[in-house]
Scaffold this active site. Sequence first.
Site, PDB file in Angstrom:
ATOM      1  N   GLY A  88      -0.195  -4.705   1.220  1.00 35.70           N
ATOM      2  CA  GLY A  88      -1.040  -4.238   2.504  1.00 35.70           C
ATOM      3  C   GLY A  88      -0.884  -2.814   2.605  1.00 35.70           C
ATOM      4  N   ARG A 181     -10.389  -4.211  -2.390  1.00 31.89           N
ATOM      5  CA  ARG A 181      -9.671  -4.017  -3.840  1.00 31.89           C
ATOM      6  C   ARG A 181      -9.740  -5.309  -4.377  1.00 31.89           C
ATOM      7  NH1 ARG A 181      -5.551   0.020  -1.970  1.00 31.89           N
ATOM      8  NH2 ARG A 181      -6.214   0.645  -0.090  1.00 31.89           N
ATOM      9  N   ASP A 249      -4.216  -3.640  -7.116  1.00 34.04           N
ATOM     10  CA  ASP A 249      -4.446  -3.054  -5.484  1.00 34.04           C
ATOM     11  C   ASP A 249      -5.105  -1.665  -5.478  1.00 34.04           C
ATOM     12  OD1 ASP A 249      -1.544  -3.092  -6.613  1.00 34.04           O
ATOM     13  OD2 ASP A 249      -1.407  -1.633  -5.003  1.00 34.04           O
TER      14      ASP A 249
HETATM   15  P1  AMP Z   1       0.531   2.971  -4.087  1.00 34.86           P
HETATM   16  O1  AMP Z   1       1.275   2.967  -5.351  1.00 34.86           O
HETATM   17  O2  AMP Z   1       0.392   4.193  -3.059  1.00 34.86           O
HETATM   18  O3  AMP Z   1      -0.934   2.414  -4.317  1.00 34.86           O
HETATM   19  O4  AMP Z   1       1.249   1.960  -3.005  1.00 34.86           O
HETATM   20  C1  AMP Z   1       1.751   0.697  -3.279  1.00 34.86           C
HETATM   21  C2  AMP Z   1       2.141  -0.052  -2.099  1.00 34.86           C
HETATM   22  O5  AMP Z   1       3.227   0.607  -1.302  1.00 34.86           O
HETATM   23  C3  AMP Z   1       1.219  -0.085  -1.031  1.00 34.86           C
HETATM   24  O6  AMP Z   1       1.062  -1.309  -0.245  1.00 34.86           O
HETATM   25  C4  AMP Z   1       1.318   1.091  -0.047  1.00 34.86           C
HETATM   26  O7  AMP Z   1       0.738   0.798   1.263  1.00 34.86           O
HETATM   27  C5  AMP Z   1       2.998   0.784  -0.149  1.00 34.86           C
HETATM   28  N1  AMP Z   1       3.555   2.196   0.207  1.00 34.86           N
HETATM   29  C6  AMP Z   1       3.507   3.341  -0.687  1.00 34.86           C
HETATM   30  N2  AMP Z   1       4.087   4.438   0.341  1.00 34.86           N
HETATM   31  C7  AMP Z   1       4.802   3.766   1.415  1.00 34.86           C
HETATM   32  C8  AMP Z   1       5.388   4.294   2.371  1.00 34.86           C
HETATM   33  N3  AMP Z   1       6.177   5.358   2.480  1.00 34.86           N
HETATM   34  N4  AMP Z   1       6.043   3.500   3.367  1.00 34.86           N
HETATM   35  C9  AMP Z   1       5.436   2.090   3.246  1.00 34.86           C
HETATM   36  N5  AMP Z   1       4.751   1.487   2.344  1.00 34.86           N
HETATM   37  C10 AMP Z   1       4.382   2.372   1.424  1.00 34.86           C
HETATM   38 MG    MG Z   2      -2.523   1.651  -3.516  1.00 32.06          MG
END
Ligand code: AMP
Ligand code: MG
Length: 483
Positions: A88, A181, A249
Site C-alpha cells: 500500500g 498496479r 506493485d
Molecule cells: P517502492 O520500492 O518505492 O516501490 O516501495 C515499496 C513499498 O515500500 C511501498 O509500499 C512504499 O509505499 C513503501 N515505502 C517506501 N518508502 C517508504 C517510507 N519511507 N516509509 C513508509 N513506506 C515506504
Molecule cells: Mg512502488
Amino acid sequence: MKDIGFNFETTYTNLPRQFYTELKVSPSSEPETVVINKVLGDSIGLNLSILTDEELATLFSGNHLPVGAKTFSQAYAGHQFGHFTMLGDGRAHLLGEHITPQNIRLDLQFKGSGRTPYSRGGDGKAALGPMLREYLISEAMHYLGIPTTRSLAVVKTGDSVVRESVLPGAILTRVASSHIRVGTFEFAIQQQNPEVIQVLLDYTLDRHFSEVKRQNKSLSLIQAVMERQADLIVHWMRVGFIHGVMNTDNMSLAGETIDYGPCAFMDAYDPKTVFSSIDHLGRYSYINQPKIAQWNLARFAETLLTLIDKDINKSVELAEEIVNKFPEVYQEKWLNMMCSKLGLFEAYESDMQIISDLLEWMVANNADYTNTFRSLSQLERPNNGVYQSETFQSWYRRWQDRLQKNSESIESSIELMKSRNPAVIPRNHKVEEALESATIGNLKPFEDLVSILKEPYTERAVLKAYKNPLKTGSADYKTFCGT
Ligand code: AMP
Ligand code: MG
C-alpha cells in the site's frame, strides 16, 4: 489561494472501502519550492505562474489543499523480488483525479507526505535527492517519448529525514494516468470476494481501456495489458533504460513507467547490466526486463481466473494462452524497434542476424549503447577508436548493403534513426553530479540537466559535456531504492 484551474473528481474512492484509506497529509514545518514544472502545469490546465513561491510551497507540501481534493492512500499488494507481500502507499497520498481541459483524467499524488496505515516500519517520508531523481528521470523519459508518470513539483518540507545520514525531507507531486498496479489486483483477490475483483476490473477497463472489445472482459484486459507492457519494455530497451525494481506493485496497468527508485541508463552495452545495490542475482537486469514483464503478467492473469470462466481449468487454459504469447508479441515489437534504430523501414526475420552481430560486437568492445547508435545515424561512417576494427567495418558494409534494399531514401533512414536513437540520455555521472549539488543548495546543474534532456534527439554543441559516460565506465555504479 487563487483558482489555478484544479478540477478534481475522486472516482477511486467509489471503489469498495478496502481499496483506500482517507487520511490527512502530515504537515510540513517550513515548505520551500525546489522545482516547479510550469510547462507540465500549463499542459494540464494549471496556471502555476499566478501563484507566489510561498503559495506554491504551501500547495505542493499539502499544507493547503486545492478545492475538491480529498487525500487518501491506496491499498495494494505485490510480488517483491518474487515474494508476495501486502503493501500500500506507505508514504504517498492521492489528491484525486484532476480532469484537464482536454478531458483527460490524471491522478495527482504526493510522495513523501507522511505515514499511512500501510507504512509498515517506514517513516512515510522521502529525502530530497531521490525525489529530484524521480523528477529528472521521469521528465527525461517523457521527452524521450516513453510512457511515464510525470513530475509537477518538488518541495522541501523543512523537516529532516534520517537515513544513513540526516537529509532534507521533500515531497514530489506525481501526475499519472492512474496508480492502478498489478499489485492492486493482487490485493483485490486477497479479499476473497468475487465482487471486489469484478468492481476493480470494470473500473480499470472504463478508465484505461474503453476501446477494447469485451466479449470476455478479463481476457480482453489481460490481452490489452500485455500489449501495453510489451510496448513499454521495448521503449526501455530502445534507450538502454533499466528500471531496477520491476516488482508487481511497480507495474502500472496504464502502461506507464512508474516508481523511479534504483533505475539508471546503461552506458557500454552489456545485456547483464544491473545497477540496483539490492539486486544481487540480476533478476531485474537489462536483458531480463521482458521476461519479468511476462512473469508479472502471469501474476496479473492469476488474479482474474475466477472471472474468466466458471470452470477454473478452462480459465487457466485461456489465460495461459494469452500470457504464453508474450515472447512472440514482444519479439515482433522489439525487432521492429531495433530495425528502426538501424534505419530499416521494414523488419525481416533475416535482419535479426545483422542486429545480433552488432550487439555482440558492442559487448566484446565495450561500445557505448547510446553513442554507437547515434553515430550510425550520421551520414559518415564512424572510424575512430573501436570503430576502426575490421569486424566493425565489415559489419558496417553489410548494414549499408541492407539499407540499399529499403524502399525509402537514405535521407529518410537517417531521419528515422535520429528520431529513435537519442543524442543524449541522463548519464549516471551527470545525474549524480546534479543531485549532489542540488542537495547542498546549488540547483544550477540540476536545472541545466533537466533542460538539456527536454530535447534528446537534437544534436547541438552544448551536448558535448553531457554525451559521454565516465572514462572509467559504469561498472561500479550502484543505485538505491529511493526511500
Ligand atoms: P517502492 O520500492 O518505492 O516501490 O516501495 C515499496 C513499498 O515500500 C511501498 O509500499 C512504499 O509505499 C513503501 N515505502 C517506501 N518508502 C517508504 C517510507 N519511507 N516509509 C513508509 N513506506 C515506504
Ligand atoms: Mg512502488
